[in-house]
Design an enzyme around this catalytic site. Structure first.
Site, PDB file in Angstrom:
ATOM      1  N   ARG A  89       0.816  -1.234   0.000  1.00 54.60           N
ATOM      2  CA  ARG A  89       0.000   0.000   0.000  1.00 54.60           C
ATOM      3  C   ARG A  89       0.841   1.272   0.000  1.00 54.60           C
ATOM      4  O   ARG A  89       0.530   2.244   0.656  1.00 54.60           O
ATOM      5  CB  ARG A  89      -0.980   0.018   1.187  1.00 54.60           C
ATOM      6  CG  ARG A  89      -1.842  -1.215   1.325  1.00 54.60           C
ATOM      7  CD  ARG A  89      -2.687  -1.539   0.099  1.00 54.60           C
ATOM      8  NE  ARG A  89      -3.484  -2.741   0.342  1.00 54.60           N
ATOM      9  CZ  ARG A  89      -3.100  -3.975   0.003  1.00 54.60           C
ATOM     10  NH1 ARG A  89      -1.939  -4.176  -0.629  1.00 54.60           N
ATOM     11  NH2 ARG A  89      -3.877  -5.001   0.259  1.00 54.60           N
ATOM     12  N   ARG A  90       1.941   1.189  -0.756  1.00 51.01           N
ATOM     13  CA  ARG A  90       2.737   2.412  -0.967  1.00 51.01           C
ATOM     14  C   ARG A  90       2.877   2.688  -2.455  1.00 51.01           C
ATOM     15  O   ARG A  90       3.796   3.384  -2.875  1.00 51.01           O
ATOM     16  CB  ARG A  90       4.139   2.230  -0.397  1.00 51.01           C
ATOM     17  CG  ARG A  90       4.215   2.122   1.085  1.00 51.01           C
ATOM     18  CD  ARG A  90       5.673   2.392   1.452  1.00 51.01           C
ATOM     19  NE  ARG A  90       6.117   1.580   2.548  1.00 51.01           N
ATOM     20  CZ  ARG A  90       7.404   1.425   2.859  1.00 51.01           C
ATOM     21  NH1 ARG A  90       8.338   1.983   2.139  1.00 51.01           N
ATOM     22  NH2 ARG A  90       7.746   0.679   3.892  1.00 51.01           N
ATOM     23  N   THR A  94       1.272  -0.320  -8.297  1.00 54.79           N
ATOM     24  CA  THR A  94       0.986   0.697  -9.311  1.00 54.79           C
ATOM     25  C   THR A  94       2.229   0.935 -10.176  1.00 54.79           C
ATOM     26  O   THR A  94       2.135   0.994 -11.408  1.00 54.79           O
ATOM     27  CB  THR A  94       0.549   2.011  -8.604  1.00 54.79           C
ATOM     28  OG1 THR A  94      -0.480   1.680  -7.670  1.00 54.79           O
ATOM     29  CG2 THR A  94       0.049   3.040  -9.589  1.00 54.79           C
ATOM     30  N   TYR A 122      -7.775  -5.668  -9.329  1.00 52.45           N
ATOM     31  CA  TYR A 122      -7.350  -5.199 -10.649  1.00 52.45           C
ATOM     32  C   TYR A 122      -8.313  -4.296 -11.408  1.00 52.45           C
ATOM     33  O   TYR A 122      -7.929  -3.697 -12.409  1.00 52.45           O
ATOM     34  CB  TYR A 122      -6.954  -6.409 -11.513  1.00 52.45           C
ATOM     35  CG  TYR A 122      -5.660  -7.030 -11.030  1.00 52.45           C
ATOM     36  CD1 TYR A 122      -4.448  -6.421 -11.303  1.00 52.45           C
ATOM     37  CD2 TYR A 122      -5.654  -8.184 -10.268  1.00 52.45           C
ATOM     38  CE1 TYR A 122      -3.256  -6.948 -10.842  1.00 52.45           C
ATOM     39  CE2 TYR A 122      -4.467  -8.729  -9.789  1.00 52.45           C
ATOM     40  CZ  TYR A 122      -3.271  -8.098 -10.087  1.00 52.45           C
ATOM     41  OH  TYR A 122      -2.099  -8.611  -9.622  1.00 52.45           O
ATOM     42  N   PHE A 414      -2.403 -19.026 -15.202  1.00 52.76           N
ATOM     43  CA  PHE A 414      -0.961 -18.797 -15.065  1.00 52.76           C
ATOM     44  C   PHE A 414      -0.702 -17.815 -13.950  1.00 52.76           C
ATOM     45  O   PHE A 414      -1.626 -17.190 -13.464  1.00 52.76           O
ATOM     46  CB  PHE A 414      -0.377 -18.267 -16.394  1.00 52.76           C
ATOM     47  CG  PHE A 414      -1.187 -17.182 -17.020  1.00 52.76           C
ATOM     48  CD1 PHE A 414      -0.971 -15.852 -16.687  1.00 52.76           C
ATOM     49  CD2 PHE A 414      -2.221 -17.472 -17.922  1.00 52.76           C
ATOM     50  CE1 PHE A 414      -1.731 -14.846 -17.248  1.00 52.76           C
ATOM     51  CE2 PHE A 414      -2.986 -16.453 -18.480  1.00 52.76           C
ATOM     52  CZ  PHE A 414      -2.742 -15.153 -18.145  1.00 52.76           C
TER      53      PHE A 414
HETATM   54  C1  LIG Z   1      -1.719 -11.652 -11.591  1.00 49.10           C
HETATM   55  C2  LIG Z   1      -1.246 -12.025 -10.217  1.00 49.10           C
HETATM   56  O1  LIG Z   1      -0.135 -12.376 -10.035  1.00 49.10           O
HETATM   57  S1  LIG Z   1      -2.396 -11.907  -8.979  1.00 49.10           S
HETATM   58  C3  LIG Z   1      -1.463 -11.921  -7.501  1.00 49.10           C
HETATM   59  C4  LIG Z   1      -1.487 -10.632  -6.734  1.00 49.10           C
HETATM   60  N1  LIG Z   1      -0.571 -10.768  -5.589  1.00 49.10           N
HETATM   61  C5  LIG Z   1      -0.950 -11.196  -4.352  1.00 49.10           C
HETATM   62  O2  LIG Z   1      -2.127 -11.400  -4.068  1.00 49.10           O
HETATM   63  C6  LIG Z   1       0.170 -11.420  -3.358  1.00 49.10           C
HETATM   64  C7  LIG Z   1      -0.083 -10.735  -2.002  1.00 49.10           C
HETATM   65  N2  LIG Z   1      -0.365  -9.304  -2.135  1.00 49.10           N
HETATM   66  C8  LIG Z   1       0.556  -8.428  -2.601  1.00 49.10           C
HETATM   67  O3  LIG Z   1       1.649  -8.779  -3.005  1.00 49.10           O
HETATM   68  C9  LIG Z   1       0.164  -6.952  -2.636  1.00 49.10           C
HETATM   69  O4  LIG Z   1      -0.669  -6.676  -1.536  1.00 49.10           O
HETATM   70  C10 LIG Z   1      -0.572  -6.518  -3.944  1.00 49.10           C
HETATM   71  C11 LIG Z   1       0.305  -6.852  -5.148  1.00 49.10           C
HETATM   72  C12 LIG Z   1      -1.923  -7.205  -4.080  1.00 49.10           C
HETATM   73  C13 LIG Z   1      -0.832  -5.004  -3.867  1.00 49.10           C
HETATM   74  O5  LIG Z   1       0.395  -4.321  -3.887  1.00 49.10           O
HETATM   75  P1  LIG Z   1       0.546  -2.833  -3.273  1.00 49.10           P
HETATM   76  O6  LIG Z   1       1.894  -2.355  -3.636  1.00 49.10           O
HETATM   77  O7  LIG Z   1       0.154  -2.850  -1.856  1.00 49.10           O
HETATM   78  O8  LIG Z   1      -0.556  -2.040  -4.104  1.00 49.10           O
HETATM   79  P2  LIG Z   1      -0.578  -0.448  -4.313  1.00 49.10           P
HETATM   80  O9  LIG Z   1      -0.041   0.228  -3.084  1.00 49.10           O
HETATM   81  O10 LIG Z   1       0.057  -0.078  -5.608  1.00 49.10           O
HETATM   82  O11 LIG Z   1      -2.159  -0.227  -4.383  1.00 49.10           O
HETATM   83  C14 LIG Z   1      -2.797   0.433  -5.426  1.00 49.10           C
HETATM   84  C15 LIG Z   1      -4.262   0.526  -5.130  1.00 49.10           C
HETATM   85  O12 LIG Z   1      -4.818  -0.807  -5.080  1.00 49.10           O
HETATM   86  C16 LIG Z   1      -5.439  -1.018  -3.802  1.00 49.10           C
HETATM   87  N3  LIG Z   1      -5.178  -2.418  -3.444  1.00 49.10           N
HETATM   88  C17 LIG Z   1      -3.986  -3.036  -3.447  1.00 49.10           C
HETATM   89  N4  LIG Z   1      -4.133  -4.314  -3.068  1.00 49.10           N
HETATM   90  C18 LIG Z   1      -5.444  -4.490  -2.817  1.00 49.10           C
HETATM   91  C19 LIG Z   1      -6.202  -5.614  -2.373  1.00 49.10           C
HETATM   92  N5  LIG Z   1      -5.625  -6.792  -2.112  1.00 49.10           N
HETATM   93  N6  LIG Z   1      -7.525  -5.438  -2.237  1.00 49.10           N
HETATM   94  C20 LIG Z   1      -8.124  -4.257  -2.488  1.00 49.10           C
HETATM   95  N7  LIG Z   1      -7.439  -3.156  -2.916  1.00 49.10           N
HETATM   96  C21 LIG Z   1      -6.111  -3.281  -3.068  1.00 49.10           C
HETATM   97  C22 LIG Z   1      -4.767  -0.048  -2.872  1.00 49.10           C
HETATM   98  O13 LIG Z   1      -5.562   0.229  -1.761  1.00 49.10           O
HETATM   99  C23 LIG Z   1      -4.567   1.157  -3.765  1.00 49.10           C
HETATM  100  O14 LIG Z   1      -5.804   1.842  -3.896  1.00 49.10           O
HETATM  101  P3  LIG Z   1      -5.887   3.425  -4.221  1.00 49.10           P
HETATM  102  O15 LIG Z   1      -5.307   3.593  -5.608  1.00 49.10           O
HETATM  103  O16 LIG Z   1      -7.319   3.749  -4.130  1.00 49.10           O
HETATM  104  O17 LIG Z   1      -5.027   4.069  -3.159  1.00 49.10           O
END
Ligand SMILES: CC(=O)SCCNC(=O)CCNC(=O)[C@H](O)C(C)(C)COP(=O)(O)OP(=O)(O)OC[C@H]1O[C@@H](n2cnc3c(N)ncnc32)[C@H](O)[C@@H]1OP(=O)(O)O
Length: 414
Positions: A89-90, A94, A122, A414
């Site tokens: 969440r930093r 993005t 997404y 995938f």
């Molecule tokens: C295609 C794939 O590989 S799917 C797999 C996705 N990865 C995972 O689930 C692994 C565990 N989770 C993670 O690694 C991380 O929490 C991630 C990748 C899901 C999110 O990464 P972050 O760096 O925290 O996301 P970032 O800070 O860029 O967030 C961007 C926006 O998305 C939102 N967001 C991020 N993750 C989530 C979530 N799990 N649920 C809801 N909203 C989310 C944030 O609140 C933020 O919202 P805003 O634009 O309104 O402020």
């Protein structure tokens, strides 16, 4: 305050990347899979997010050729998307996706696709659910009742080692019948479709491959099914169908009846089936073939909408002006005129000419992504308040143009 940098993940950092992914996904990847993933990543675009020298984020884009209505196009298949728990969440995700769009554009991939770990992530990045799937369960304590006479050619079990050569012809011939399907090479067959051990459900048997009909020189068998079995707590076993392809309804009927007739089993689980699976129509007793879940499957993002729309075919003429919002790729936002029709390459261009009509529909790129393969309907999105219709009938006209005979279906996750 540190600054995160996004750059190509160095080959020397592949093991760090896999440790990072294990941390984010709560996994402990086996040595065999680590070797497979390292080799896979070497063939992909790899973006690392680095805080100083620490790897704090990762995304991998598999270069696919994906079927779209009437053809196919290059697609970036995003996977291993993960951010360290210390940096969540930093804005690291993005940043990773911003880099992914740049690379998709540079690689000539007008769309990006993925399977989401959580539904909520997404949409804000312009991805829409482009394919949906049913999980089916069939009661196999009795013979499968069908309204179609099964093909009576012999069935053969073949060695999975030989299977890619035997199955690839039929798979390739049928792949473009439905949008959302990926071309496969030998490595994909062996590592993703037919691995000895199932990565997610390790207590299942090795893959079993059953083929209908004699072996043909062009490897176009009448049909095939790939399945695994597992003994359940009560003593009986379950058959899990991974893939079924058939030349004809009769061939499909023969394969389904085979799966249901496997001895010492009481259930066939068929996850991830298309919403218009012919089995749902040919089943004589729908109490025996039940839909146990409907799920979003593959998500799609139009990275270069003009190029993507030009690559697909159209079922009816359409000429509409769209007002599109796109928060994460703002260059794609604005007013666009889409002109397309059967046998005609679509033109999607800014609606900035004096002769351009007023806006017909307002929508987000997410909704356009959902509709692109023909799976979702704009009319329904109008009713749900996600699309605004300014010209009565415009949503229906665009739906008519986007329509495909079969629903899109993604098989390879995938
Ligand atoms: C295609 C794939 O590989 S799917 C797999 C996705 N990865 C995972 O689930 C692994 C565990 N989770 C993670 O690694 C991380 O929490 C991630 C990748 C899901 C999110 O990464 P972050 O760096 O925290 O996301 P970032 O800070 O860029 O967030 C961007 C926006 O998305 C939102 N967001 C991020 N993750 C989530 C979530 N799990 N649920 C809801 N909203 C989310 C944030 O609140 C933020 O919202 P805003 O634009 O309104 O402020």
């Amino acid at each position: 305050m540190t600054t995160v940098q996004y750059r190509t993940l160095d080959e020397a950092h592949l093991d760090r990347a896999l440790d990072h992914a294990d941390l984010a996904f709560h996994e402990k990847t086996t040595d065999r899979l680590r070797k497979q993933f390292r080799e896979m990543m070497l063939r992909c675009e790899r973006v690392g997010a680095y805080d100083g020298e620490s790897l704090v984020g990762l995304s991998v884009a598999i270069p696919f050729r994906m079927s779209v209505p009437g053809g196919e196009l290059p697609a970036a298949g995003l996977t291993f998307v993960s951010v360290s728990p210390t940096h969540r969440r930093r804005g690291v995700l993005t940043g990773l996706l911003d880099e992914a769009w740049r690379r998709s554009a540079a690689n000539g991939q007008p769309v990006a696709v993925l399977w989401a770990s959580q539904d909520a992530i997404y949409g804000r990045f312009g991805f829409g659910t482009a394919t949906r799937a049913y999980n089916l369960e069939i009661d196999s304590t009795r013979p499968l009742a069908l309204r179609v006479t099964p093909d009576d050619r012999p069935l053969r079990l073949i060695d999975p080692e030989r299977a890619p050569g035997v199955l690839a012809g039929l798979h390739a011939a049928h792949r473009t019948e439905r949008a959302g399907r990926m071309a496969r090479d030998d490595v994909w067959w062996r590592t993703e479709v037919l691995p000895e051990e199932d990565e997610h459900e390790r207590d299942y048997s090795p893959p079993r491959v059953v083929v209908l009909g004699e072996e043909a020189p062009d490897s176009r068998t009448g049909g095939y099914a790939v399945y695994r079995t597992r003994r359940e707590a009560g003593g009986q076993a379950v058959v899990r169908l991974d893939e079924l392809e058939a030349e004809t309804p009769e061939a499909a009927a023969a394969l389904w009846q085979y799966l249901v007739a496997v001895d010492l089993t009481s259930k066939v689980r068929a996850p991830g089936r298309p919403l218009d699976d012919p089995l749902l129509f040919m089943a004589a007793d729908r109490d025996q073939v039940r839909v146990v879940a409907e799920l979003p499957a593959m998500w799609l993002r139009l990275v270069d909408p003009a190029a993507a729309l030009a690559e697909r075919s159209w079922a009816a003429p359409v000429d509409v002006v769209l007002e599109v919002t796109d928060r994460t790729l703002p260059d794609n936002a604005g007013r666009y005129r889409l002109t397309a029709g059967p046998g005609q390459r679509a033109v999607y261009r800014p609606a900035d000419r004096a002769e351009d009509p007023p806006v017909d529909l307002s929508l987000d790129m997410r909704e356009l992504g959902s509709c692109y393969l023909g799976g979702a309907k704009l009319c329904r999105m109008v009713r749900a308040g996600l699309v605004t219709e300014h010209t009565p009938g415009a949503a229906q006209r665009l739906d008519d143009a986007l329509r495909t005979p079969l629903l899109p279906h993604a098989v390879d996750s995938f």
